[in-house]
Design a protein around this motif. Structure first.
Motif, PDB file in Angstrom:
ATOM      1  N   GLN A   1      11.903   4.672  -1.872  1.00  0.00           N
ATOM      2  CA  GLN A   1      10.724   5.518  -1.999  1.00  0.00           C
ATOM      3  C   GLN A   1       9.417   4.823  -1.645  1.00  0.00           C
TER       4      GLN A   1
ATOM      5  N   ARG B   1       6.919   6.321   1.119  1.00  0.00           N
ATOM      6  CA  ARG B   1       5.475   6.474   0.854  1.00  0.00           C
ATOM      7  C   ARG B   1       4.652   5.812   1.948  1.00  0.00           C
ATOM      8  N   ASP B   2       5.021   4.602   2.308  1.00  0.00           N
ATOM      9  CA  ASP B   2       4.271   3.856   3.314  1.00  0.00           C
ATOM     10  C   ASP B   2       4.370   4.507   4.691  1.00  0.00           C
TER      11      ASP B   2
ATOM     12  N   PHE C   1       2.050  12.279   0.549  1.00  0.00           N
ATOM     13  CA  PHE C   1       3.368  11.973  -0.025  1.00  0.00           C
ATOM     14  C   PHE C   1       3.392  12.462  -1.460  1.00  0.00           C
TER      15      PHE C   1
ATOM     16  N   SER D   1       6.150  13.610  -4.912  1.00  0.00           N
ATOM     17  CA  SER D   1       7.501  13.649  -5.459  1.00  0.00           C
ATOM     18  C   SER D   1       7.529  14.512  -6.711  1.00  0.00           C
TER      19      SER D   1
ATOM     20  N   LEU E   1       4.445   3.424  -8.175  1.00  0.00           N
ATOM     21  CA  LEU E   1       4.406   3.685  -6.740  1.00  0.00           C
ATOM     22  C   LEU E   1       3.007   4.118  -6.286  1.00  0.00           C
TER      23      LEU E   1
ATOM     24  N   VAL F   1       1.500   7.250  -6.851  1.00  0.00           N
ATOM     25  CA  VAL F   1       1.362   8.627  -6.384  1.00  0.00           C
ATOM     26  C   VAL F   1       0.023   9.201  -6.822  1.00  0.00           C
TER      27      VAL F   1
END
Length: 355
Positions: free
Chosen positions: A94, A98-99, A108, A110, A124, A126
Motif C-alpha cells: 500500500q 500511495r506513492d 489515494f 482507502s 501511511l 492518508v
C-alpha cells in the motif's frame, strides 16, 4: 449545503463531482496490475483511486460453519474467510500504491474496516477515509475514524434513517464535521429498480452535507442520473478487464466504460449549469423567430388597424404581441405595405407604454 475539502479539492454544490475509481479486488493478486490500475484510473478521468485495507483476520474468523457461508448472490457458495483472502490488498503493497498515485497525480484513498487498519493508514499518511456500508452500524469504529479529524466519506447501503442518523451523530460527537454520505445499494451488481436514487435528495435535505453515489450497478446511467439529482461524489468499481476473474470483476467497469461514464457525468454537469432565465448567447441568433405584430394586408394612411390587417406572426421585428389589443382601432400614420413590422412610430397616438 456545506462542502468538504478533500486533499485540497472542494466537494459539494457548485463544484464538479468527485469521481472515485474503486480498485478493490481487481488487482487479482498482482502488484503489477494494481500499479497499472492506478494509471488506468488517471487516464480514465478519475479524481481518486481507492483500495481497501483489511486482511481476512481483521474482517472475520476462519470458521466453516453455516454462519460464515454465503448462501446466494455474486459470491454464492463462498466462505467469508476464503473470500476475503482472495480479495484483500496486501498491506505491504500500500505504501508503493500511495506513492505511485502521487506520482501520476491522482488522489489515494482507502476504506478502513477496523482499528488496526485505521492505525496503519494513519502511518501511511492518508488524507481522508472511506467507510463501507457494512460498517455503518459499527459506531465505535466510526468514532475512532472520525477522531483522526480527517474528511470521512460514509456509505449508507442497507441503512435505515435511524441507523444513518446514529452514524452521523457518532461522527459529529468527535467534533469532526467533515462528512459526506454515499447513497449505495449493497447488492453486486445492483439492479436499476433497486437503486432508489431519489434518496440522494432526501439525504441532502435531512443532513445538509454533500451526498454521493457508491454505484454497484452496471453501466453509466445511474452515475450520470445521480449527478443530475445532486450527487457530489461518484464511486465506481473498475478493472483492466472483466476477463481477469476476481471477486469484484463481474460488476466492475473496464477502462473505456469508466472513461465514458466520466464523460457523461461531465456533460450532465455542463447541462445542469446554473439557474438562468432569458436569452442565452447561443439562443441570441434565434430570438428573431419569436412572434410580433405585423401588417398582413396593405393599410392606407388614416385607416384603422383591425384583426384583418394586423396579426401576431413570426418573426419578432414588430411590437410584442401583448400590445395587440392596445393598437386595434387606432389609425396608421402612413401607408403600410403587407409584411411591414408594426412599430410605435407608424401608429397614431401610440407609444410602447400602450398609450
Amino acid at each position: 449545503m456545506s462542502s468538504i475539502n478533500i486533499n485540497g479539492r472542494m466537494v459539494g454544490d457548485g463544484h464538479p463531482a468527485y469521481i472515485i475509481a474503486e480498485m478493490s479486488a481487481n488487482h487479482a493478486g498482482s502488484m503489477e496490475r494494481a500499479l497499472e490500475l492506478i494509471h488506468v484510473a488517471k487516464e480514465s478521468g478519475a479524481d481518486c483511486v481507492k483500495i481497501q485495507t483489511y486482511t481476512p483476520d481483521t474482517m472475520t474468523i476462519d470458521c466453516g460453519n453455516e454462519y460464515f457461508h454465503i448462501g446466494k448472490g455474486t459470491w454464492e457458495g463462498e466462505n467469508l474467510y476464503s473470500l476475503y483472502r482472495k480479495a484483500y490488498t496486501p498491506w505491504e503493497w500500500q505504501a508503493q500504491l500511495r506513492d505511485e498515485a502521487a506520482r501520476v497525480g491522482i488522489d489515494f484513498l482507502s476504506t478502513a474496516f477496523d482499528r488496526t487498519s485505521v492505525d496503519f493508514l494513519e502511518e501511511l499518511g492518508v488524507r481522508f477515509y472511506k467507510i463501507a456500508s457494512f460498517e455503518l452500524v459499527d459506531i465505535p469504529l466510526l468514532e475512532y475514524i472520525a477522531s483522526k479529524n480527517k474528511p470521512v466519506i460514509l456509505s449508507t447501503g442497507m441503512g435505515t434513517i435511524e441507523e444513518i442518523t446514529e452514524a452521523v451523530n457518532a461522527i459529529y460527537s468527535t467534533g469532526n464535521r467533515q462528512l459526506a454520505l454515499m447513497k449505495c445499494s449493497s447488492a453486486y451488481p445492483a439492479k436499476s429498480e433497486e437503486m432508489n436514487l431519489a434518496t440522494i435528495r432526501d439525504l441532502r435535505a435531512r443532513f445538509d452535507i454533500p451526498v454521493g453515489l457508491s454505484d454497484h450497478s452496471m453501466g453509466a446511467f445511474s452515475a450520470a442520473t445521480a449527478v443530475a439529482m445532486g450527487a457530489c461524489i461518484v464511486e465506481k468499481h473498475f478493472c483492466v478487464s472483466r476477463a481477469i476473474e476476481n471477486p469484484d470483476s463481474a460488476f466492475s467497469m473496464e477502462p473505456d466504460e469508466f472513461a465514458d461514464m466520466v464523460r457523461q457525468v461531465r456533460e450532465v454537469e455542463k447541462a445542469m449549469g446554473t439557474v438562468s432565465y432569458g436569452v442565452t448567447a447561443q439562443e441570441e441568433s434565434n430570438s428573431c423567430f419569436r412572434r410580433s405584430l405585423f401588417v398582413v394586408q396593405d393599410i392606407a394612411a388614416g385607416e384603422k388597424l383591425t384583426p384583418d390587417n394586423i396579426r401576431s406572426i413570426r418573426p419578432a421585428y414588430g411590437l410584442k404581441p401583448k400590445y395587440y389589443r392596445d393598437v386595434l382601432g387606432r389609425t396608421a400614420k402612413c401607408d403600410l405595405r403587407r409584411g411591414t413590422p408594426l412599430t410605435p412610430e407608424v401608429i397614431d397616438g401610440f407609444g410602447e407604454s400602450g398609450s
